[in-house]
Motif scaffolding. Sequence first.
Motif, PDB file in Angstrom:
ATOM      1  N   LYS A 155       0.915  -1.147  -0.037  1.00  0.00           N
ATOM      2  CA  LYS A 155       0.060   0.122  -0.073  1.00  0.00           C
ATOM      3  C   LYS A 155       0.882   1.175   0.022  1.00  0.00           C
ATOM      4  N   VAL A 156       0.670   2.149  -0.800  1.00  0.00           N
ATOM      5  CA  VAL A 156       1.212   3.530  -0.745  1.00  0.00           C
ATOM      6  C   VAL A 156       1.390   4.252   0.627  1.00  0.00           C
ATOM      7  N   ASP A 157       0.315   3.979   1.068  1.00  0.00           N
ATOM      8  CA  ASP A 157       0.313   4.548   2.319  1.00  0.00           C
ATOM      9  C   ASP A 157       1.460   4.219   3.363  1.00  0.00           C
ATOM     10  N   TRP A 159       4.474   3.828   2.671  1.00  0.00           N
ATOM     11  CA  TRP A 159       5.579   4.684   2.331  1.00  0.00           C
ATOM     12  C   TRP A 159       5.287   6.293   2.809  1.00  0.00           C
ATOM     13  N   SER A 185       4.841  -0.265  -5.172  1.00  0.00           N
ATOM     14  CA  SER A 185       4.284   0.899  -4.330  1.00  0.00           C
ATOM     15  C   SER A 185       5.232   1.889  -3.807  1.00  0.00           C
ATOM     16  N   ALA A 186       6.470   1.467  -3.515  1.00  0.00           N
ATOM     17  CA  ALA A 186       7.486   2.320  -3.206  1.00  0.00           C
ATOM     18  C   ALA A 186       7.915   3.382  -4.525  1.00  0.00           C
ATOM     19  N   THR A 188       5.701   4.037  -6.822  1.00  0.00           N
ATOM     20  CA  THR A 188       4.581   4.841  -6.793  1.00  0.00           C
ATOM     21  C   THR A 188       4.680   6.257  -5.893  1.00  0.00           C
ATOM     22  N   HIS A 189       5.386   6.001  -4.880  1.00  0.00           N
ATOM     23  CA  HIS A 189       5.411   7.031  -3.624  1.00  0.00           C
ATOM     24  C   HIS A 189       6.844   7.950  -4.291  1.00  0.00           C
TER      25      HIS A 189
END
Length: 223
Positions: A155-157, A159, A185-186, A188-189
């Motif tokens: 989940k992006v959250d 990071w 996801s990392a 994407t962050h």
Amino acid sequence: MCTVVHPAPDWATIRTVLLDMDGTLLDRSFDDHFYLEALPAHYAAANRMPVEAARERLVALYRAVEGELDWTDVDYWTRTLELDVPAIKDSLRHRIAPHPDSLAFLTFLRKRMIPVHLVTNAHPKTLAIKMAQTGLEAYLDRAITAFDVGCLKSKVDYWVKSEVILGFDPAATLYVDDDEAALLSAETHGIRHLYHRAKSSSTAPPQASSKYRSIETFHVLMK
């Protein structure tokens, strides 16, 4: 065949290193044995059923919560299976081991005075058992678990919240993991320097990523 990463990262541009635990620093063979062999055996004995039937039931239960916090929550599994999961895991701690190159890489980073943080989906009880067994905690500046931020690394959250806690600059951060979903996801962050650990278990062949730069050992980064 895994991708050979050459040249090594430009370490002058790296301000923070984030490392996964299971499969990246530690040999994943312990976890495979625990969840596919040891825990089914205990469940089978407690419920008077064949081990293979117990394994099938547990794998179905694992898959039902895969990607959610319950997936790695040993307290959840204690309630669900009516077994003392942390105690069973602790009884097998002698099987927990770092990859042969992990300490060398951590020492390499320490000599360069680069902050190193563990980022893991593991429950704090699991983290405590593994750190006590391996001594890796002495090489880490901090450890962030999924339970510290309320979600798994896929989940992006994870990071977003980890950046707030650790204060890293995504553009100047190097991150290694054997899980492509976590790397995605990392990415994407905005975490820039991403490496996939292809050789996660001593008992399984390496599996290279088709998307990320794959390494079988940390040695290719220590240049």
